[in-house]
Design a protein around this motif. Sequence first.
Motif, PDB file in Angstrom:
ATOM      1  N   LYS A 147      60.871  72.284  85.500  1.00 63.74           N
ATOM      2  CA  LYS A 147      60.130  73.419  84.929  1.00 63.74           C
ATOM      3  C   LYS A 147      59.255  72.969  83.770  1.00 63.74           C
ATOM      4  N   LYS A 148      59.776  72.099  82.922  1.00 57.63           N
ATOM      5  CA  LYS A 148      58.985  71.605  81.791  1.00 57.63           C
ATOM      6  C   LYS A 148      57.783  70.804  82.283  1.00 57.63           C
ATOM      7  N   LYS A 149      58.005  69.981  83.301  1.00 59.91           N
ATOM      8  CA  LYS A 149      56.911  69.185  83.858  1.00 59.91           C
ATOM      9  C   LYS A 149      55.850  70.090  84.470  1.00 59.91           C
ATOM     10  N   ALA A 150      56.291  71.096  85.246  1.00 63.42           N
ATOM     11  CA  ALA A 150      55.355  72.025  85.884  1.00 63.42           C
ATOM     12  C   ALA A 150      54.577  72.831  84.849  1.00 63.42           C
ATOM     13  N   ALA A 151      55.194  73.093  83.691  1.00 61.97           N
ATOM     14  CA  ALA A 151      54.521  73.843  82.631  1.00 61.97           C
ATOM     15  C   ALA A 151      53.541  72.966  81.864  1.00 61.97           C
ATOM     16  N   GLY A 152      53.530  71.670  82.162  1.00 62.59           N
ATOM     17  CA  GLY A 152      52.585  70.769  81.506  1.00 62.59           C
ATOM     18  C   GLY A 152      53.028  70.281  80.139  1.00 62.59           C
ATOM     19  N   GLU A 153      54.308  70.427  79.838  1.00 63.83           N
ATOM     20  CA  GLU A 153      54.786  69.942  78.533  1.00 63.83           C
ATOM     21  C   GLU A 153      54.674  68.419  78.492  1.00 63.83           C
ATOM     22  N   PRO A 154      54.248  67.873  77.371  1.00 68.21           N
ATOM     23  CA  PRO A 154      54.162  66.417  77.275  1.00 68.21           C
ATOM     24  C   PRO A 154      55.553  65.790  77.207  1.00 68.21           C
ATOM     25  N   ARG A 180      52.516  60.071  72.733  1.00 67.86           N
ATOM     26  CA  ARG A 180      51.548  60.442  71.693  1.00 67.86           C
ATOM     27  C   ARG A 180      50.285  60.947  72.353  1.00 67.86           C
ATOM     28  N   SER A 181      49.629  61.849  71.667  1.00 65.43           N
ATOM     29  CA  SER A 181      48.325  62.282  72.173  1.00 65.43           C
ATOM     30  C   SER A 181      47.325  61.163  71.891  1.00 65.43           C
ATOM     31  N   GLU A 182      46.181  61.182  72.553  1.00 64.57           N
ATOM     32  CA  GLU A 182      45.176  60.137  72.345  1.00 64.57           C
ATOM     33  C   GLU A 182      44.630  60.186  70.928  1.00 64.57           C
ATOM     34  N   ASP A 183      44.467  61.382  70.353  1.00 62.15           N
ATOM     35  CA  ASP A 183      43.965  61.502  68.985  1.00 62.15           C
ATOM     36  C   ASP A 183      44.949  60.887  67.995  1.00 62.15           C
ATOM     37  N   GLU A 184      46.226  61.127  68.192  1.00 56.53           N
ATOM     38  CA  GLU A 184      47.237  60.580  67.291  1.00 56.53           C
ATOM     39  C   GLU A 184      47.266  59.055  67.393  1.00 56.53           C
ATOM     40  N   GLY A 185      47.151  58.540  68.603  1.00 54.84           N
ATOM     41  CA  GLY A 185      47.145  57.090  68.794  1.00 54.84           C
ATOM     42  C   GLY A 185      45.947  56.448  68.130  1.00 54.84           C
TER      43      GLY A 185
END
Length: 70
Positions: A46-53, A58-63
């Motif tokens: 369910k978490k994967k289907a909801a698009g949760e990271p 890390r997000s690309e901006d954070e990296g």
Amino acid sequence: MKQETRNVRDNNRTNFLPDSLGWDAMIRDARKRIEELRFSIARLEKKKAAGEPWPGARSEDEGAARQRAV
């Protein structure tokens, strides 16, 4: 069905434990673990289907911000 017993010695005492109780307990524990794993898998799907990271990703901006800070 006749239940057989086995002799278990514990500090000069003798206990008689039915073998079937040990098997039944192991089967019950295995079924409980299977149930817990099925619940976990359903929750993760369910978490994967909801698009949760993914929790450590890390997000690309954070990296990029971390690379500039080094």
